[in-house]
Design a protein around this motif. Structure first.
Motif, PDB file in Angstrom:
ATOM      1  N   GLY A  18      49.345  83.107  18.407  1.00 36.88           N
ATOM      2  CA  GLY A  18      49.630  81.702  18.615  1.00 36.88           C
ATOM      3  C   GLY A  18      49.900  80.968  17.319  1.00 36.88           C
ATOM      4  N   ALA A  46      54.431  76.389  22.755  1.00 37.16           N
ATOM      5  CA  ALA A  46      53.236  76.236  21.921  1.00 37.16           C
ATOM      6  C   ALA A  46      53.605  75.910  20.480  1.00 37.16           C
ATOM      7  CB  ALA A  46      52.400  77.521  21.978  1.00 37.16           C
ATOM      8  N   HIS A  81      51.782  73.779  25.233  1.00 35.06           N
ATOM      9  CA  HIS A  81      50.975  74.816  25.886  1.00 35.06           C
ATOM     10  C   HIS A  81      51.280  74.863  27.382  1.00 35.06           C
ATOM     11  CE1 HIS A  81      47.409  77.323  26.640  1.00 35.06           C
ATOM     12  NE2 HIS A  81      47.144  76.512  27.651  1.00 35.06           N
ATOM     13  N   ASP A 119      54.775  76.417  28.400  1.00 30.55           N
ATOM     14  CA  ASP A 119      54.897  77.868  28.356  1.00 30.55           C
ATOM     15  C   ASP A 119      54.312  78.523  29.602  1.00 30.55           C
ATOM     16  OD1 ASP A 119      56.278  78.230  26.005  1.00 30.55           O
ATOM     17  OD2 ASP A 119      54.478  78.363  24.760  1.00 30.55           O
TER      18      ASP A 119
END
Length: 407
Positions: A197, A334, A54, A57
């Motif tokens: 996601g 992610a 996470h 990114d």
């Protein structure tokens, strides 16, 4: 990055072989407390992979890598300051969190910097890492022969120094382009709708679940093989570390040459069949090792170690390519973070499964092999469906037909 991998894994090799002994002989923890400490810290570390992905990114990946290296150095150094169980558990958990995150970050860096050559790059990195493990493990064995408190502390400090050296070298690494931070032409067509996601991407989550089972070769080689040698065969106990050396040598020699077969998603998917075959051969050899006699047992165990090692090599190639190919380019961090949960889950559950197989007896090994066959079949079908033109993700295109890149 290759020098960083060598230094980092050499330092880790120094410490990992001595960690349990340090906690029992230096800090005075009981065996049960050591088990709880390692189990809980490993469970906490599972959150490190998705968290690191996470962050990568959203921030420069080299800076996040440096942060994880410094976090590990500080957490390990803190172990020297106390023998309190609660504090040792806290520091070990902080270290585990950064360790699992660092594995995802280095893979993500490879994917971004190497482009189409990412599979070969990762294979070279893995070979260098195994060489570092071997160097650190042999050096640690020499220090453990001394057996004093200062010797154990020196191994821990050596690992701390390796992380500090790696962080300095990482400062010199170029920051690769990040597809997650791009500016595209406002007139470009919108990309196909995707799940919001990886946590809502059901096919990718199923892929990650199958990956956890295919990482079992790690538990078999590191936990199952030594226990099986001691408790079920007539092979000498000293064979166990020799088989681990054989594993390292084979990875160093064969990882890069074999990587050329998995340079594309279709090629990586095709490797799943020989992967399953190698695992089944290894399970059959484990069963055969109890037939009786020292040399038949040694021969069967060597065959098993070689077979499981090639399963490990092939899975590393396929897993690396497919985990990237199945992820949208603008969310690779992610997605790789979620994929990192598969190896973390295996580290927690793999030893339990392998010890259950050992307790069940020699004919449980073929059942384990059958389970891997089923898992490979499920993953192959899932990957084929995901890579089909109708469902494959394509990044947004710029005017003129070019794919969006960093601007």
């Amino acid at each position: 990055m290759l020098w960083i991998a060598l230094i980092n894994k050499a330092g880790t090799g120094l410490w990992m072989g001595a960690a349990a002994l340090y906690f029992t002989l230096v800090t005075g923890l009981s065996v049960a407390e050591v088990g709880v400490l390692m189990g809980v810290s490993g469970a906490v570390g599972m959150a490190g992979a998705p968290l690191a992905g996470h962050l990568a990114d959203r921030f420069p990946v080299t800076r996040v890598i440096i942060g994880s290296q410094l976090q590990q150095a500080i957490a390990l150094l803190a172990l020297l300051t106390t023998d309190n169980f609660s504090l040792l558990l806290l520091y070990s958990s902080v270290n585990s969190l950064a360790d699992r995150g660092a594995n995802v970050l280095t893979k993500l860096y490879a994917a971004r910097i190497a482009g189409p050559d990412r599979t070969k790059y990762q294979a070279v990195t893995r070979s260098v890492s195994n060489a570092g493990w071997a160097i650190g493990g042999l050096s640690g064995a020499l220090a453990l022969a001394v057996g004093t408190t200062h010797a154990y502390q020196a191994l821990l400090i050596g690992n701390v120094v390796s992380f500090l050296a790696a962080s300095v070298l990482t400062l010199r690494c170029a920051e690769p382009p990040s597809p997650s931070r791009v500016v595209t032409d406002s007139t470009a067509p919108a990309p196909p709708a995707l799940p919001a996601g990886p946590w809502r991407d059901r096919p990718y989550l199923l892929f990650t679940a199958t990956e956890a089972a295919l990482f079992l070769d790690d538990a078999v080689l590191q936990v199952g093989m030594p226990l099986w040698i001691v408790h079920a065969t007539d092979a000498p106990h000293g064979l166990a570390p020799l088989l681990m050396v054989l594993n390292c040598v084979l990875v160093v020699c064969c990882q890069v040459p074999l990587s050329r077969f998995g340079g594309t998603p279709d090629g990586a998917r095709a490797l799943l069949v020989p992967l399953a075959a190698c695992f089944v051969v290894g399970c059959a050899a484990m069963t055969a090792s109890v037939a009786g006699g020292t040399w038949p047992a040694v021969t069967a165990l060597v065959v098993a170690a070689v077979a499981f090692t090639f399963a490990e090599i092939l899975h590393a190639i396929a897993s690396w390519e497919l985990s990237i190919a199945l992820a949208p380019e603008d969310a690779q961090g992610a997605y790789l973070g979620v994929h990192g949960l598969s190896s973390s889950a295996q580290r927690s559950g793999g030893p339990l499964l392998v010890t259950a197989v050992i307790a069940a007896g020699p004919f449980a090994w073929p059942l384990l092999g059958a389970g891997v066959i089923v898992t490979v079949a499920a993953q192959s079908r899932l990957v084929r469906k995901r890579l089909s033109p109708a469902t494959a993700y394509r990044p947004p295109r710029l005017r003129g037909g070019r794919y969006a890149g960093r601007r």
